[in-house]
Write an enzyme that holds these catalytic residues in place. Sequence first.
Site, PDB file in Angstrom:
ATOM      1  N   SER A 205       2.618  -8.778   0.040  1.00  0.00           N
ATOM      2  CA  SER A 205       2.646  -7.563  -0.768  1.00  0.00           C
ATOM      3  C   SER A 205       3.662  -7.645  -1.900  1.00  0.00           C
ATOM      4  CB  SER A 205       2.950  -6.353   0.117  1.00  0.00           C
ATOM      5  OG  SER A 205       1.970  -6.192   1.111  1.00  0.00           O
ATOM      6  N   HIS A 262       8.015  -4.717  -1.526  1.00  0.00           N
ATOM      7  CA  HIS A 262       7.184  -4.260  -2.645  1.00  0.00           C
ATOM      8  C   HIS A 262       8.037  -4.058  -3.893  1.00  0.00           C
ATOM      9  CE1 HIS A 262       4.028  -2.342   0.285  1.00  0.00           C
ATOM     10  NE2 HIS A 262       4.151  -3.642   0.431  1.00  0.00           N
TER      11      HIS A 262
END
Length: 283
Positions: A205, A262
């Site tokens: 991610s 992230h």
Amino acid sequence: MLKVLMLPRDTDTRDLRQALWAHRIGHRFTEDEDGYTLWLADPAQFDELTHLLERWKRGDSLMPNGHAARAKLNDSSLLRPFALAPVTASLLAACMVVFALMWLLGDIVVAMLAIVPVAVSGGSLTLGTLADTFGSGQVWRVFSPALLHFGWMHLVFNLLWIWYFGRQIEELRGGKLILALSLVSAIAGNLAQYSTGTVLFGGMSGVVYALLGYVWLMSRQAPRSGFFVPQMLVVFMLGWMVFTMTDMAGLVGFGNVANEAHVGGLIVGLVWGWYDARRARRA
């Protein structure tokens, strides 16, 4: 972008598209009821594109030197996209191999690829530290958690966006950039997640958000670079990142998300995109 050529709808443009990417000519094809329109990202490449188009119309070989083997592989329409973006395809393959090994071998794979050494002692789990990672020479651990995925949805979601953004970067800027960007953003995201006290985590991610940030900033700040991402997709991806940081995410089963990874990846992508966009504008 510079409008170069319009082609009838029944024109087979596969060889031309392949050659444009092989020659690193930034471009885009759009389609409407009249047919295909070819757009050139950098007007400085107009003469090179014109020469390539003349060869294409004559039916001459379009591939540059050193691409003969790749051209044979590209004869398969199924393998063509992977041949044009081998580094991105390799990242996908690595994630799928690790996922298969996790299914076959279980937690031993997680222990081998976690950011710190993991061992079982006296029936309990013993976790090392980042100092143990570097002290033992297991430096791959600062990257390897990115290869771990803990479910089909997790794997498919990440690989979908890696392919969407990574292929665009590799085709426009080359394999070295996508490799470097993936490595740096994975390490930055992993270290950001580890700094919160989390040890057992994984996923691409952070890399996904780095690629998103890079492509978005390049498309905005250097529009002639050939990069493109729909604005609503950017809104969705950023909205999803914010949503997973809220308590509502836990209520619907998305509470265990590496949010810091992230953010760390996104920052890397934005900084890298800002730097490359400045260089592109000056050029």
